[in-house]
Design an enzyme around this catalytic site. Structure first.
Site, PDB file in Angstrom:
ATOM      1  CE  LYS A 289      -9.030   3.764  -8.851  1.00 35.06           C
ATOM      2  NZ  LYS A 289      -7.842   2.576  -7.032  1.00 35.06           N
TER       3      LYS A 289
ATOM      4  N   GLY B  83      -3.263  -2.100 -14.386  1.00 33.26           N
ATOM      5  CA  GLY B  83      -2.196  -3.008 -15.162  1.00 33.26           C
ATOM      6  C   GLY B  83      -1.170  -2.648 -16.126  1.00 33.26           C
TER       7      GLY B  83
ATOM      8  CB  SER C  12      -2.010   2.146 -12.665  1.00 31.85           C
ATOM      9  OG  SER C  12      -2.673   0.407 -11.495  1.00 31.85           O
TER      10      SER C  12
ATOM     11  CD  GLU D  46     -11.803   1.503  -9.965  1.00 29.42           C
ATOM     12  OE1 GLU D  46     -11.871   1.167  -8.136  1.00 29.42           O
ATOM     13  OE2 GLU D  46     -10.811   1.020 -10.636  1.00 29.42           O
TER      14      GLU D  46
ATOM     15  NE  ARG E 191      -3.097  -8.116  -9.048  1.00 27.60           N
ATOM     16  CZ  ARG E 191      -3.848  -6.803  -8.537  1.00 27.60           C
ATOM     17  NH1 ARG E 191      -4.003  -6.229  -7.769  1.00 27.60           N
ATOM     18  NH2 ARG E 191      -4.334  -6.517  -9.128  1.00 27.60           N
TER      19      ARG E 191
END
Ligand code: 13P
Length: 361
Positions: free
Chosen positions: A238, A282, A280, A196, A52
């Site tokens: 999650k 992406g 979220s 998750e 990133r």
């Protein structure tokens, strides 16, 4: 007890007897989704964080990662909207430039520290195109270390890909079992597991295909959590939102996403779970807020669990883009980060709207 102010200056990690853990786990899990707050995922592994940074021309160094995480955790008033922050192993060991350990700063800001404990999703043998998350070996010892450092919850991410003939039963079952074994070890240690199972957005699949896959994944997961004796009251789920694939020709409205997501979750997630904190995955920051808002508007009254957030990119990305690795941009980036946290807090109340984006209020 967990309910005391976590901002207490003299906060000390407490070692407790196993029988004390049950009540404490339940309290911590409830606190993570209380007061319309949600979690901030800032647990990108070094390779993910570097990727990133590279896109924005930010140096991919330990110091740049440290400076960025300092920006996040020193954002004034973040604790008004964020209940817990998920850290990465490198980050939990780092300090602010003034020498204050990150973990102390987080606690002083009224935020509960958590830690990512899986070591990543690897190619799954015999299952082309699918992943299995690793990290169970030695986990019991690592959890003790993180607990002693002050972490009160943990995270493990499993990755499920939708494609031609996948996901396979083998992939779903192996990941569900690993998530359940991780969750049981966390609870034994006194850490709340964030469980998750992420069904990826990548692909051409439709909304209804995504929703079928999610139901199968969640049914399998809760079967395993039950089998491995995980206390549902002391965990947070999650999941991803139910969405069409990114390259599906038929995209869905905000309300369609909210309906598809809640209709599946209501079929598969036991009411004993205190909270669902969506990743979220992406989506754009605004869409993630709008979809969370619609879920709370339409379903809050009949949802047995809090409908919260545990966003990474949907909270961080606009701030990261503004920061650009420059000290001069820190304050502006912090305002943008706080704004996203506040938008998602408003979405939990069903009070988020586009005007919040225009005014930045
Ligand atoms: P995103 O919200 O960017 O998907 O990150 C959440 C997360 O913790 C992924 O494991």
């Amino acid at each position: 007890m967990v309910g005391r102010s976590v901002a207490a200056e003299n906060w000390q990690p407490e070692m407790e007897q196993p029988e004390m853990n049950v009540q404490k786990l339940i309290e911590t899990a409830k606190m993570l989704v209380a007061d319309n707050k949600g979690l901030l995922a800032m647990d990108e592994s070094n390779p993910t964080c570097n990727k990133r940074f590279a896109k924005l021309g930010i140096p991919q160094t330990e110091e740049a990662r440290r400076a960025y995480r300092e920006l996040i955790i020193t954002t004034p008033s973040l604790g008004e909207y964020i209940s817990g922050a998920i850290l990465y192993d490198e980050t939990i060991h780092q300090q602010q430039r003034n020498g204050i350990p990150f973990i102390k700063a987080i606690i002083n800001g009224g935020i509960i520290p958590g830690i990512k404990v899986d070591i990543g999703a690897k190619d799954m043998a015999g299952h082309p195109g699918e992943k299995i998350t690793e990290g169970l070996d030695g986990l019991r010892d690592r959890l003790q270390k993180y607990l002693q450092m002050g972490a009160r919850f943990a995270k493990w991410r499993a990755v499920i890909t939708i494609g031609v003939d996948i996901p396979s039963r083998g992939c779903i079952e192996a990941n569900a079992q690993s998530l359940a074994r991780y969750a049981a070890l966390c609870q034994e240690a006194g850490l709340v597991p964030i469980v998750e199972p992420e069904v990826l957005m990548d692909g051409v699949h439709t909304l209804s295909r995504c929703s079928e896959v999610i139901e199968e994944v969640l049914q399998t997961l809760f079967n395993q959590l039950y089998t491995q004796r995980v206390m549902l009251e002391g965990m947070i789920l999650k999941p991803n939102m139910v969405l069409p694939g990114l390259t599906c020709s038929q995209q869905a409205s905000v309300d369609e996403v909210a309906d598809a997501t809640l209709n599946r979750l209501l079929r598969a997630v036991p009411a004993a779970v205190p909270g669902i904190a969506f990743l979220s995955g992406g989506q754009s920051a605004e869409l993630a807020s709008a979809r969370l808002n619609a879920m709370n508007l339409k379903f809050k009254l009949r949802s047995p669990w809090a409908l919260a957030f545990s966003f990474g990119r949907a909270i961080q990305q606009p701030a990261l883009e503004l920061w650009q690795g420059q000290e001069a941009n820190v304050s502006k980036a912090q305002q943008v980060l706080l704004h996203r946290a506040k938008c998602n807090w408003a979405a939990r109340r069903g009070e988020y709207n586009a005007r919040m984006e225009e005014t930045g209020a």
